[in-house]
Design a protein around this motif. Sequence first.
Motif, PDB file in Angstrom:
ATOM      1  N   VAL A   7      34.290  40.979  47.935  1.00 31.36           N
ATOM      2  CA  VAL A   7      32.982  40.339  47.722  1.00 31.36           C
ATOM      3  C   VAL A   7      33.083  38.894  47.214  1.00 31.36           C
ATOM      4  O   VAL A   7      32.223  38.061  47.530  1.00 31.36           O
ATOM      5  N   LEU A   8      34.116  38.562  46.446  1.00 29.59           N
ATOM      6  CA  LEU A   8      34.167  37.194  45.904  1.00 29.59           C
ATOM      7  C   LEU A   8      34.631  36.174  46.936  1.00 29.59           C
ATOM      8  O   LEU A   8      34.496  34.972  46.729  1.00 29.59           O
ATOM      9  N   GLY A   9      35.198  36.665  48.054  1.00 31.03           N
ATOM     10  CA  GLY A   9      35.621  35.753  49.109  1.00 31.03           C
ATOM     11  C   GLY A   9      36.942  35.065  48.780  1.00 31.03           C
ATOM     12  O   GLY A   9      37.470  35.174  47.663  1.00 31.03           O
ATOM     13  N   GLY A  48      47.145  43.971  44.501  1.00 32.58           N
ATOM     14  CA  GLY A  48      46.004  43.053  44.556  1.00 32.58           C
ATOM     15  C   GLY A  48      46.341  41.806  43.768  1.00 32.58           C
ATOM     16  O   GLY A  48      45.592  41.344  42.908  1.00 32.58           O
ATOM     17  N   ALA A  49      47.486  41.237  44.082  1.00 35.61           N
ATOM     18  CA  ALA A  49      48.083  40.168  43.262  1.00 35.61           C
ATOM     19  C   ALA A  49      47.355  38.839  43.371  1.00 35.61           C
ATOM     20  O   ALA A  49      47.622  37.931  42.585  1.00 35.61           O
ATOM     21  N   GLY A  50      46.428  38.701  44.351  1.00 33.27           N
ATOM     22  CA  GLY A  50      45.839  37.384  44.581  1.00 33.27           C
ATOM     23  C   GLY A  50      46.961  36.425  44.955  1.00 33.27           C
ATOM     24  O   GLY A  50      47.929  36.790  45.637  1.00 33.27           O
ATOM     25  N   PRO A  51      46.905  35.164  44.483  1.00 33.61           N
ATOM     26  CA  PRO A  51      47.971  34.209  44.807  1.00 33.61           C
ATOM     27  C   PRO A  51      49.288  34.518  44.091  1.00 33.61           C
ATOM     28  O   PRO A  51      50.283  33.832  44.304  1.00 33.61           O
ATOM     29  N   GLU A  72      48.901  42.077  48.605  1.00 32.85           N
ATOM     30  CA  GLU A  72      47.632  41.338  48.636  1.00 32.85           C
ATOM     31  C   GLU A  72      47.078  41.295  50.064  1.00 32.85           C
ATOM     32  O   GLU A  72      47.810  40.969  51.005  1.00 32.85           O
ATOM     33  N   PRO A  73      45.790  41.603  50.238  1.00 32.99           N
ATOM     34  CA  PRO A  73      45.208  41.573  51.590  1.00 32.99           C
ATOM     35  C   PRO A  73      44.836  40.191  52.122  1.00 32.99           C
ATOM     36  O   PRO A  73      44.723  40.018  53.342  1.00 32.99           O
ATOM     37  N   SER A  74      44.610  39.212  51.258  1.00 33.13           N
ATOM     38  CA  SER A  74      44.190  37.910  51.768  1.00 33.13           C
ATOM     39  C   SER A  74      45.398  37.115  52.269  1.00 33.13           C
ATOM     40  O   SER A  74      46.352  36.876  51.530  1.00 33.13           O
ATOM     41  N   HIS A  97      51.661  41.872  52.758  1.00 30.72           N
ATOM     42  CA  HIS A  97      50.287  41.641  53.209  1.00 30.72           C
ATOM     43  C   HIS A  97      49.624  42.986  53.498  1.00 30.72           C
ATOM     44  O   HIS A  97      50.070  43.714  54.375  1.00 30.72           O
ATOM     45  N   GLY A  98      48.574  43.324  52.763  1.00 21.79           N
ATOM     46  CA  GLY A  98      47.866  44.575  53.043  1.00 21.79           C
ATOM     47  C   GLY A  98      47.041  45.007  51.851  1.00 21.79           C
ATOM     48  O   GLY A  98      47.125  44.414  50.772  1.00 21.79           O
ATOM     49  N   THR A  99      46.237  46.035  52.062  1.00 23.74           N
ATOM     50  CA  THR A  99      45.493  46.624  50.951  1.00 23.74           C
ATOM     51  C   THR A  99      46.321  47.771  50.378  1.00 23.74           C
ATOM     52  O   THR A  99      47.212  48.307  51.053  1.00 23.74           O
ATOM     53  N   ALA A 115      47.683  46.316  38.010  1.00 20.16           N
ATOM     54  CA  ALA A 115      46.589  45.735  38.817  1.00 20.16           C
ATOM     55  C   ALA A 115      45.511  45.191  37.882  1.00 20.16           C
ATOM     56  O   ALA A 115      44.915  45.947  37.108  1.00 20.16           O
ATOM     57  N   ARG A 116      45.298  43.880  37.960  1.00 16.09           N
ATOM     58  CA  ARG A 116      44.282  43.242  37.105  1.00 16.09           C
ATOM     59  C   ARG A 116      43.131  42.762  37.977  1.00 16.09           C
ATOM     60  O   ARG A 116      43.350  42.026  38.952  1.00 16.09           O
ATOM     61  N   TRP A 117      41.917  43.179  37.622  1.00 16.70           N
ATOM     62  CA  TRP A 117      40.699  42.792  38.364  1.00 16.70           C
ATOM     63  C   TRP A 117      40.809  43.134  39.848  1.00 16.70           C
ATOM     64  O   TRP A 117      40.542  42.298  40.710  1.00 16.70           O
ATOM     65  N   SER A 120      38.116  47.431  40.325  1.00 17.25           N
ATOM     66  CA  SER A 120      36.642  47.360  40.242  1.00 17.25           C
ATOM     67  C   SER A 120      36.019  46.918  41.566  1.00 17.25           C
ATOM     68  O   SER A 120      34.814  47.048  41.752  1.00 17.25           O
ATOM     69  N   PHE A 121      36.826  46.388  42.480  1.00 20.40           N
ATOM     70  CA  PHE A 121      36.280  45.904  43.757  1.00 20.40           C
ATOM     71  C   PHE A 121      36.373  46.936  44.881  1.00 20.40           C
ATOM     72  O   PHE A 121      35.782  46.739  45.933  1.00 20.40           O
ATOM     73  N   VAL A 122      37.167  47.993  44.690  1.00 22.30           N
ATOM     74  CA  VAL A 122      37.456  48.843  45.853  1.00 22.30           C
ATOM     75  C   VAL A 122      36.414  49.954  45.997  1.00 22.30           C
ATOM     76  O   VAL A 122      35.901  50.464  45.001  1.00 22.30           O
TER      77      VAL A 122
HETATM   78  C1  LIG Z   1      39.792  38.789  41.240  1.00 21.90           C
HETATM   79  S1  LIG Z   1      41.203  38.784  42.270  1.00 21.90           S
HETATM   80  C2  LIG Z   1      42.489  39.121  41.077  1.00 21.90           C
HETATM   81  C3  LIG Z   1      43.850  38.656  41.542  1.00 21.90           C
HETATM   82  C4  LIG Z   1      44.998  38.966  40.580  1.00 21.90           C
HETATM   83  N1  LIG Z   1      45.157  40.392  40.384  1.00 21.90           N
HETATM   84  C5  LIG Z   1      44.811  38.267  39.269  1.00 21.90           C
HETATM   85  O1  LIG Z   1      44.572  38.945  38.264  1.00 21.90           O
HETATM   86  O2  LIG Z   1      44.922  37.036  39.232  1.00 21.90           O
HETATM   87  C6  LIG Z   1      41.092  40.297  43.170  1.00 21.90           C
HETATM   88  C7  LIG Z   1      42.139  40.443  44.247  1.00 21.90           C
HETATM   89  O3  LIG Z   1      42.122  41.789  44.726  1.00 21.90           O
HETATM   90  C8  LIG Z   1      42.385  41.758  46.116  1.00 21.90           C
HETATM   91  N2  LIG Z   1      41.919  43.042  46.678  1.00 21.90           N
HETATM   92  C9  LIG Z   1      40.660  43.417  46.967  1.00 21.90           C
HETATM   93  N3  LIG Z   1      40.646  44.657  47.493  1.00 21.90           N
HETATM   94  C10 LIG Z   1      41.927  45.088  47.501  1.00 21.90           C
HETATM   95  C11 LIG Z   1      42.579  46.295  47.931  1.00 21.90           C
HETATM   96  N4  LIG Z   1      41.862  47.289  48.436  1.00 21.90           N
HETATM   97  N5  LIG Z   1      43.915  46.403  47.815  1.00 21.90           N
HETATM   98  C12 LIG Z   1      44.634  45.369  47.290  1.00 21.90           C
HETATM   99  N6  LIG Z   1      44.081  44.211  46.872  1.00 21.90           N
HETATM  100  C13 LIG Z   1      42.750  44.061  46.978  1.00 21.90           C
HETATM  101  C14 LIG Z   1      41.618  40.538  46.589  1.00 21.90           C
HETATM  102  O4  LIG Z   1      42.069  40.080  47.850  1.00 21.90           O
HETATM  103  C15 LIG Z   1      41.891  39.554  45.461  1.00 21.90           C
HETATM  104  O5  LIG Z   1      43.027  38.768  45.697  1.00 21.90           O
END
Ligand SMILES: C[S@@+](CC[C@H](N)C(=O)[O-])C[C@H]1O[C@@H](n2cnc3c(N)ncnc32)[C@H](O)[C@@H]1O
Length: 268
Positions: A7-9, A48-51, A72-74, A97-99, A115-117, A120-122
């Motif tokens: 959702v955050l893009g 979900g490591a982000g960058p 990370e999926p992005s 690369h993947g979810t 996994a940080r933040w 809550s998105f899944v």
């Molecule tokens: C708010 S960011 C947090 C990034 C990192 N964990 C941090 O704390 O800096 C959330 C990340 O979760 C990833 N994400 C969302 N859905 C996911 C999933 N189903 N599996 C793995 N990563 C996911 C997003 O692509 C995004 O990079």
Amino acid sequence: MANKDYVLGVSDYELNRLKFQHGVWKEITDTFLDKLDITNGSKILDAGAGPGFVAMDLLGRVGTTGEITALEPSEMYVNYARDYAKENNIPNMKVVHGTVETAELPREYYDVIFARWVISFVPDADTFLEKLFASLKPGGIIAFMDYAYEGLALFPKGGAFDKMADAVRAYWVHGGGDPYIGARLPKMFRERNIDMKEYYPVAQCGGPSSGVFQWADKFFTVHIQQMVDLGIISQNNGDAMLADWNAHKQNKDSVFISPTITVILGKK
Ligand SMILES: C[S@@+](CC[C@H](N)C(=O)[O-])C[C@H]1O[C@@H](n2cnc3c(N)ncnc32)[C@H](O)[C@@H]1O
């Protein structure tokens, strides 16, 4: 189950916001990382490591014999983490690369999964947890930092921003996530016999010049409009919330309190 778009893009702006966010929450995160029994040689998954900002910090904790996997999926964030590993010649930082739900993760392989933040998105947190848990060694540690989205407040109160917590919770739900996941995780751990060793809340507060206020500023100045564009709040409400926020920014006696983030650590 199809994953909705995150959702955050993903954008340069978001990448820089995540970098700033990492700095603001680093001390609290490091205190939590200290509790994860990480040693030289540990194998860690940052899900979900982000960058990859936490993954990069973890490298120093595992030494050259250990291994960090950033999942990370992005694609944009994956490329950022891969470039970092390549430019700094770090062979023990893997970037996948993947979810979590769809990646092929090794069974009973990791000493620590963090996994940080993310959870809550899944849309299906149970599947997310089970997939990770299967990939954890017996005796390994699983650790989350995520929202129980209460406590967000801007003082002095009385303006349109007072309704902001409701809007942000609706934003998370719109994306298929759960802004209260932090309050559900103890039950989810108990149901799977994950031994909960730590569970505590963290939050920050400060005035306009503080890191936490500026962290919030980077979120609200972009994401209020995104909530409007998604139909979560009206344009009028969004404009009023942003105007209230901007007025508080000019008042050196304003105080922002972050929402609660719960920190949870379990053992397999
Ligand atoms: C708010 S960011 C947090 C990034 C990192 N964990 C941090 O704390 O800096 C959330 C990340 O979760 C990833 N994400 C969302 N859905 C996911 C999933 N189903 N599996 C793995 N990563 C996911 C997003 O692509 C995004 O990079």
